[in-house]
Design a protein around this motif. Sequence first.
Motif, short mmCIF file in Angstrom:
data_model
loop_
_atom_site.label_atom_id
_atom_site.label_comp_id
_atom_site.label_asym_id
_atom_site.label_seq_id
_atom_site.Cartn_x
_atom_site.Cartn_y
_atom_site.Cartn_z
N ALA A 87 31.10 34.59 40.84
CA ALA A 87 31.01 33.32 41.56
C ALA A 87 32.28 32.98 42.32
CB ALA A 87 30.68 32.20 40.58
N GLN A 138 26.98 31.58 38.75
CA GLN A 138 27.47 31.17 37.44
C GLN A 138 26.33 30.85 36.50
OE1 GLN A 138 30.76 31.39 36.86
NE2 GLN A 138 30.38 31.00 34.70
N ASP A 164 25.52 33.56 34.15
CA ASP A 164 26.38 33.64 32.97
C ASP A 164 25.77 32.89 31.79
OD1 ASP A 164 28.67 32.49 31.19
OD2 ASP A 164 29.70 34.04 32.34
#
Length: 445
Positions: A119, A131, A134
């Motif tokens: 990101a 993100q 994640d």
Amino acid sequence: MTDTYTRLVSKGLGRDVAKKLGLPQPAALRRYEPGQPLSNGPVLLEGSSPGADELAAELLRWDVDVRRHAVPRERLGGIVLVLDDVESPDDLEKPVLTAASSLRDLAPNGRVVTISRAADGSPPEVAAARQGVDGLLRSLAKELRAGATGNGILLADGVTATAPAALGALRFFLSGRSAYVDGQFVRISSASGELPADADKPLAGKVAVVTGAARGIGAAIARTLHRDGATVVAVDIPAAGDHLAAVANEIRGTALQLDVSRDDAGGRIIDHAVRRHGRLDIVVHNAGITRDKLLVNMDRGRWSSVLAVNISAQLRINEALLASEHFRSNPRIVSVASTTGIAGNRGQTNYAASKGGVIGMVRATAPLLAGHGGSINAVAPGFIETEMTARMPFATREVARRLNSLQQGGRPQDVAEAIAFLASDAAGGISGEVLRVCGQQLVGA
């Protein structure tokens, strides 16, 4: 060390009782053995980007049975979710939910791997999507059962899904080498690296140094690098000479009795490797000690000895390596850190400071090796079954074993497998990274 509880609940009456009481039921993990298939079943590759198509073709060249569309109730060895083109959080819905419909078909010890982009430096909407992967992957890894794991590959902008290091990381995550790596990401920062001609001998022709090699994790590292084709110099203190010689003889390497905290340790390591083996390609900083005490009771001796061995020695040896003409051809350094250096641990302020120092050193040293095609990374073990953990009080040890997504302690071999991957040419595009080998321990990032 034997995990008696895991053995008791793995079959028969013990398994039935544990299930009825809702107790943890750790699975026997699929660990790597030379010659075994990369995956324990077909691999579903989900994604519509050009990178997904190129990756499917690469997996077919590895003799992996690839599926681009799910076959109902077919047992899958892995799911690869290619998200390298997402530009908005809305772009996640279709590929993620499509892959989710196949999660029930994932075989025991199956693998889920996401491939996405970092990101950093992206516009807000793009960064939000990237993100988001994640949080998605780390959460999914905690939902998987029966020894299955989930890990991610992060591509820097401009790096393709079929870059050598990306393919090397994918092979590592799909294989039994990553048995105790869960909920983790590896960042591919460049297109550097080269896949090995023989996947079972990725270190063929390399000369590697392993410090703290006489016992435990260090001995496992030495054995694993030898298994993968490297010639190994095993290093440890003179007091461990007998054990060190036994390890060196077993792997047909050489032994160097040396206190790594000596000012001349780096020079002696280089001289030994070049004189006995003609070159030096890999250095694994494994030597380390603990001298635990609450900080309020910490004395200077405990503090200074831990910092001297665990981080100051590595800094001095690396300085010698960086200055040496013998450490110039795609060199690799791998340091053993610890989850304690990430999340902390009561009574280990000195140890945590030293292992946090290792992580900082690795990140700062990466650019210094880049000009020689080199890399430096760290592996951060969690609870690993060693002689040290065997001395822990029973209740403390049992709790520590279960506080991860795989509900069991790792083995020295698990740490060694991660180090062997990071030491290989296939990992050339990975540098300055920290890879946790902790079964997704429920502390830290």
